[in-house]
Motif scaffolding. Structure first.
Motif, PDB file in Angstrom:
ATOM      1  N   VAL A  83       0.840  -1.200   0.000  1.00 18.43           N
ATOM      2  CA  VAL A  83       0.000   0.000   0.000  1.00 18.43           C
ATOM      3  C   VAL A  83       0.873   1.248   0.000  1.00 18.43           C
ATOM      4  O   VAL A  83       0.611   2.208  -0.733  1.00 18.43           O
ATOM      5  CB  VAL A  83      -0.941  -0.011   1.222  1.00 18.43           C
ATOM      6  CG1 VAL A  83      -1.577   1.366   1.425  1.00 18.43           C
ATOM      7  CG2 VAL A  83      -2.025  -1.064   1.044  1.00 18.43           C
ATOM      8  N   LEU A  84       1.920   1.224   0.818  1.00 15.78           N
ATOM      9  CA  LEU A  84       2.834   2.363   0.853  1.00 15.78           C
ATOM     10  C   LEU A  84       3.472   2.571  -0.517  1.00 15.78           C
ATOM     11  O   LEU A  84       3.628   3.721  -0.972  1.00 15.78           O
ATOM     12  CB  LEU A  84       3.911   2.149   1.919  1.00 15.78           C
ATOM     13  CG  LEU A  84       4.977   3.244   2.034  1.00 15.78           C
ATOM     14  CD1 LEU A  84       4.338   4.605   2.319  1.00 15.78           C
ATOM     15  CD2 LEU A  84       5.993   2.897   3.140  1.00 15.78           C
ATOM     16  N   GLY A  85       3.800   1.482  -1.194  1.00 18.94           N
ATOM     17  CA  GLY A  85       4.374   1.592  -2.536  1.00 18.94           C
ATOM     18  C   GLY A  85       3.408   2.242  -3.507  1.00 18.94           C
ATOM     19  O   GLY A  85       3.803   3.080  -4.336  1.00 18.94           O
ATOM     20  N   ARG A  86       2.130   1.868  -3.430  1.00 17.55           N
ATOM     21  CA  ARG A  86       1.127   2.469  -4.311  1.00 17.55           C
ATOM     22  C   ARG A  86       0.960   3.956  -4.020  1.00 17.55           C
ATOM     23  O   ARG A  86       0.795   4.769  -4.934  1.00 17.55           O
ATOM     24  CB  ARG A  86      -0.203   1.739  -4.140  1.00 17.55           C
ATOM     25  CG  ARG A  86      -0.172   0.303  -4.666  1.00 17.55           C
ATOM     26  CD  ARG A  86      -1.397  -0.467  -4.235  1.00 17.55           C
ATOM     27  NE  ARG A  86      -2.632   0.116  -4.786  1.00 17.55           N
ATOM     28  CZ  ARG A  86      -3.850  -0.263  -4.428  1.00 17.55           C
ATOM     29  NH1 ARG A  86      -3.995  -1.226  -3.512  1.00 17.55           N
ATOM     30  NH2 ARG A  86      -4.912   0.296  -4.994  1.00 17.55           N
ATOM     31  N   LEU A  87       1.004   4.315  -2.755  1.00 16.48           N
ATOM     32  CA  LEU A  87       0.886   5.722  -2.372  1.00 16.48           C
ATOM     33  C   LEU A  87       2.089   6.523  -2.875  1.00 16.48           C
ATOM     34  O   LEU A  87       1.954   7.656  -3.346  1.00 16.48           O
ATOM     35  CB  LEU A  87       0.771   5.843  -0.846  1.00 16.48           C
ATOM     36  CG  LEU A  87      -0.568   5.410  -0.242  1.00 16.48           C
ATOM     37  CD1 LEU A  87      -0.443   5.216   1.262  1.00 16.48           C
ATOM     38  CD2 LEU A  87      -1.651   6.442  -0.553  1.00 16.48           C
ATOM     39  N   ARG A  88       3.258   5.916  -2.789  1.00 18.45           N
ATOM     40  CA  ARG A  88       4.469   6.592  -3.277  1.00 18.45           C
ATOM     41  C   ARG A  88       4.372   6.835  -4.782  1.00 18.45           C
ATOM     42  O   ARG A  88       4.752   7.893  -5.283  1.00 18.45           O
ATOM     43  CB  ARG A  88       5.697   5.744  -2.950  1.00 18.45           C
ATOM     44  CG  ARG A  88       6.121   5.801  -1.487  1.00 18.45           C
ATOM     45  CD  ARG A  88       7.149   4.727  -1.166  1.00 18.45           C
ATOM     46  NE  ARG A  88       7.746   4.935   0.156  1.00 18.45           N
ATOM     47  CZ  ARG A  88       8.480   4.034   0.787  1.00 18.45           C
ATOM     48  NH1 ARG A  88       8.706   2.841   0.208  1.00 18.45           N
ATOM     49  NH2 ARG A  88       8.988   4.306   1.971  1.00 18.45           N
ATOM     50  N   THR A  89       3.845   5.847  -5.481  1.00 22.44           N
ATOM     51  CA  THR A  89       3.707   5.991  -6.934  1.00 22.44           C
ATOM     52  C   THR A  89       2.725   7.105  -7.271  1.00 22.44           C
ATOM     53  O   THR A  89       2.994   7.933  -8.154  1.00 22.44           O
ATOM     54  CB  THR A  89       3.222   4.668  -7.547  1.00 22.44           C
ATOM     55  OG1 THR A  89       4.185   3.646  -7.286  1.00 22.44           O
ATOM     56  CG2 THR A  89       3.024   4.804  -9.048  1.00 22.44           C
ATOM     57  N   TYR A  90       1.594   7.134  -6.583  1.00 22.09           N
ATOM     58  CA  TYR A  90       0.577   8.142  -6.887  1.00 22.09           C
ATOM     59  C   TYR A  90       1.081   9.551  -6.592  1.00 22.09           C
ATOM     60  O   TYR A  90       0.930  10.470  -7.413  1.00 22.09           O
ATOM     61  CB  TYR A  90      -0.700   7.874  -6.095  1.00 22.09           C
ATOM     62  CG  TYR A  90      -1.777   8.895  -6.384  1.00 22.09           C
ATOM     63  CD1 TYR A  90      -2.617   8.770  -7.486  1.00 22.09           C
ATOM     64  CD2 TYR A  90      -1.938  10.016  -5.559  1.00 22.09           C
ATOM     65  CE1 TYR A  90      -3.571   9.720  -7.771  1.00 22.09           C
ATOM     66  CE2 TYR A  90      -2.897  10.971  -5.835  1.00 22.09           C
ATOM     67  CZ  TYR A  90      -3.715  10.824  -6.941  1.00 22.09           C
ATOM     68  OH  TYR A  90      -4.658  11.778  -7.224  1.00 22.09           O
ATOM     69  N   PHE A  91       1.685   9.742  -5.414  1.00 26.45           N
ATOM     70  CA  PHE A  91       2.104  11.085  -5.006  1.00 26.45           C
ATOM     71  C   PHE A  91       3.485  11.470  -5.542  1.00 26.45           C
ATOM     72  O   PHE A  91       3.918  12.612  -5.372  1.00 26.45           O
ATOM     73  CB  PHE A  91       2.098  11.203  -3.482  1.00 26.45           C
ATOM     74  CG  PHE A  91       0.715  11.248  -2.883  1.00 26.45           C
ATOM     75  CD1 PHE A  91      -0.076  12.384  -3.020  1.00 26.45           C
ATOM     76  CD2 PHE A  91       0.201  10.157  -2.202  1.00 26.45           C
ATOM     77  CE1 PHE A  91      -1.351  12.436  -2.468  1.00 26.45           C
ATOM     78  CE2 PHE A  91      -1.074  10.196  -1.652  1.00 26.45           C
ATOM     79  CZ  PHE A  91      -1.853  11.343  -1.781  1.00 26.45           C
ATOM     80  N   GLU A  92       4.167  10.484  -6.137  1.00 29.77           N
ATOM     81  CA  GLU A  92       5.512  10.729  -6.662  1.00 29.77           C
ATOM     82  C   GLU A  92       6.426  11.295  -5.581  1.00 29.77           C
ATOM     83  O   GLU A  92       7.156  12.258  -5.767  1.00 29.77           O
ATOM     84  CB  GLU A  92       5.454  11.672  -7.875  1.00 29.77           C
ATOM     85  CG  GLU A  92       4.665  11.101  -9.041  1.00 29.77           C
ATOM     86  CD  GLU A  92       4.637  12.037 -10.233  1.00 29.77           C
ATOM     87  OE1 GLU A  92       5.090  13.197 -10.084  1.00 29.77           O
ATOM     88  OE2 GLU A  92       4.158  11.625 -11.304  1.00 29.77           O
ATOM     89  N   ASP A  93       6.352  10.657  -4.427  1.00 30.81           N
ATOM     90  CA  ASP A  93       7.158  11.067  -3.279  1.00 30.81           C
ATOM     91  C   ASP A  93       7.347   9.839  -2.397  1.00 30.81           C
ATOM     92  O   ASP A  93       6.465   8.970  -2.320  1.00 30.81           O
ATOM     93  CB  ASP A  93       6.442  12.170  -2.494  1.00 30.81           C
ATOM     94  CG  ASP A  93       7.304  12.740  -1.381  1.00 30.81           C
ATOM     95  OD1 ASP A  93       8.038  13.701  -1.645  1.00 30.81           O
ATOM     96  OD2 ASP A  93       7.237  12.226  -0.242  1.00 30.81           O
ATOM     97  N   GLU A  94       8.486   9.773  -1.709  1.00 29.77           N
ATOM     98  CA  GLU A  94       8.765   8.613  -0.862  1.00 29.77           C
ATOM     99  C   GLU A  94       7.847   8.543   0.366  1.00 29.77           C
ATOM    100  O   GLU A  94       7.655   7.486   0.956  1.00 29.77           O
ATOM    101  CB  GLU A  94      10.229   8.641  -0.407  1.00 29.77           C
ATOM    102  CG  GLU A  94      11.208   8.230  -1.492  1.00 29.77           C
ATOM    103  CD  GLU A  94      10.960   6.801  -1.936  1.00 29.77           C
ATOM    104  OE1 GLU A  94      11.104   5.874  -1.113  1.00 29.77           O
ATOM    105  OE2 GLU A  94      10.594   6.620  -3.109  1.00 29.77           O
ATOM    106  N   LEU A  95       7.317   9.670   0.788  1.00 32.82           N
ATOM    107  CA  LEU A  95       6.397   9.786   1.928  1.00 32.82           C
ATOM    108  C   LEU A  95       7.042   9.407   3.258  1.00 32.82           C
ATOM    109  O   LEU A  95       7.061  10.199   4.202  1.00 32.82           O
ATOM    110  CB  LEU A  95       5.124   8.959   1.704  1.00 32.82           C
ATOM    111  CG  LEU A  95       4.280   9.354   0.485  1.00 32.82           C
ATOM    112  CD1 LEU A  95       3.095   8.406   0.337  1.00 32.82           C
ATOM    113  CD2 LEU A  95       3.799  10.791   0.597  1.00 32.82           C
ATOM    114  N   LEU A  96       7.525   8.183   3.354  1.00 32.41           N
ATOM    115  CA  LEU A  96       8.228   7.729   4.557  1.00 32.41           C
ATOM    116  C   LEU A  96       9.565   7.125   4.141  1.00 32.41           C
ATOM    117  O   LEU A  96       9.599   6.271   3.260  1.00 32.41           O
ATOM    118  CB  LEU A  96       7.401   6.688   5.317  1.00 32.41           C
ATOM    119  CG  LEU A  96       6.105   7.184   5.985  1.00 32.41           C
ATOM    120  CD1 LEU A  96       5.257   6.011   6.434  1.00 32.41           C
ATOM    121  CD2 LEU A  96       6.440   8.089   7.178  1.00 32.41           C
ATOM    122  N   VAL A  97      10.642   7.580   4.775  1.00 31.51           N
ATOM    123  CA  VAL A  97      11.976   7.074   4.436  1.00 31.51           C
ATOM    124  C   VAL A  97      12.620   6.474   5.676  1.00 31.51           C
ATOM    125  O   VAL A  97      12.400   6.934   6.796  1.00 31.51           O
ATOM    126  CB  VAL A  97      12.865   8.203   3.860  1.00 31.51           C
ATOM    127  CG1 VAL A  97      12.323   8.681   2.536  1.00 31.51           C
ATOM    128  CG2 VAL A  97      12.977   9.368   4.838  1.00 31.51           C
TER     129      VAL A  97
END
Length: 320
Positions: free
Chosen positions: A40-54
């Motif tokens: 899910v985190l991977g899908r969110l990263r793809t949508y927002f084009e940002d790592e979000l959590l590193v």
């Protein structure tokens, strides 16, 4: 459901991920496996084009963009919850709503135990969860995780509705056998005595220490710090210590413990207790009903309090 190609179900996961900043804990709250949560985190990263959590060492940290998303994501979810998914049913006699309230043990003892009894007579299936104040109480309200906060005026949160419930005076309490003071108290005596006080949260915030420091330039000599108001009067019994506490609670305990109630040596500002709630539930019928009943019942109790104070407790008038 999708909006601009975003699966809105992912917003729930994003909200949890941004709060927990930990895949394992987020997976537990979402009732998903760790691998599914990572997906899910991977899908969110793809949508927002940002790592979000590193990953930083053993911890995950939000990116600057993720921090910008925290508030709007929470607001969207609260709006959906309050205006779309919540059923606009108003039936107090049959409602099974569960309400979470942040309030102190002092308020439960002097007011809310009676208020809940009254509400039970009209809405017997409503349930309550009472949470003590803490460092994150305001955040719980902002996130919509509690329904109401009943707190002093300084804790009002800008942008969310609030209502004054009542005002409270402070008095001093000593053991009946205390030999350091008589029927009155000077400021010098007060500052020389050992004090019992209450500290909340990790910061051990003291109820009136900041005011004393600003007003007189020094703090009281704290010899005992407890974590709730109800233990204040118990901890002065058998000692030469003094506690400064809410008038209503002092009067309640003076009926059962060998205590003397004295007016403070200085005028302590009146404490104003407010009820506040998240703006998203302002129009919720059951929530509004609960707020109105709390306010009405407290007004009735206030009238009883004023009558009892003026007829049976002359020392309380001195405290003014």
């Amino acid at each position: 459901m999708r909006f601009n190609h975003l699966d809105l179900n992912l917003l729930v996961a994003l909200d949890v991920l941004l709060e927990e900043q930990n895949i394992t804990r987020a997976a537990e709250r979402l009732h998903m496996t760790q691998s599914a949560t990572s997906g899910v985190l991977g899908r969110l990263r793809t949508y927002f084009e940002d790592e979000l959590l590193v990953q930083v060492g053993r911890k995950m940290q939000p990116t600057p963009f993720a921090l910008e998303l925290v508030h709007p994501v929470r607001e969207v979810l609260l709006t959906i919850k309050s205006s779309i998914t919540a059923k606009p049913v108003f039936a107090p006699t049959t409602s099974k709503r569960h309400f979470r309230l942040v309030t102190s043990d002092y308020l439960i003892s002097v007011l809310f135990a009676q208020v809940i009894q009254k509400i039970h007579q009209e809405a017997p299936n409503i349930t309550f969860e009472m949470l003590g104040p803490g460092d994150n109480s305001g955040e719980l309200l902002i996130r919509g995780e509690v329904d109401l906060m009943i707190v002093p005026e300084r804790y009002i949160i800008e942008g969310h509705p609030s209502k004054l419930l009542f005002e409270e005076e402070h008095v001093c309490v000593v053991w009946q056998g205390n030999t350091l003071v008589g029927d009155s108290l000077t400021l010098e005596q007060y500052m020389d005595m050992g004090h019992v006080s209450v500290g909340f949260g990790r910061s051990r915030h003291m109820s009136i220490e900041e005011w004393f420091m600003n007003q007189y330039g020094f703090n009281r000599r704290l010899e005992v710090i407890t974590n709730d108001f109800n233990t204040l009067p118990q901890l002065v019994v058998g000692t030469q210590r003094i506690a400064t506490m809410h008038q209503r609670l002092a009067r309640l305990y003076a009926e059962y413990l060998p205590l003397r109630i004295l007016p403070p040596p200085v005028r302590i500002p009146v404490m104003r207790e407010f009820m506040l709630w998240h703006r998203s539930v302002d129009g919720d019928p059951m929530h509004r009903w609960l707020r109105e009943r709390i306010s009405e019942f407290i007004q009735h109790l206030e009238q009883d309090h004023i009558a009892a104070r003026d007829t049976s407790h002359p020392e309380s008038r001195l405290a003014k």
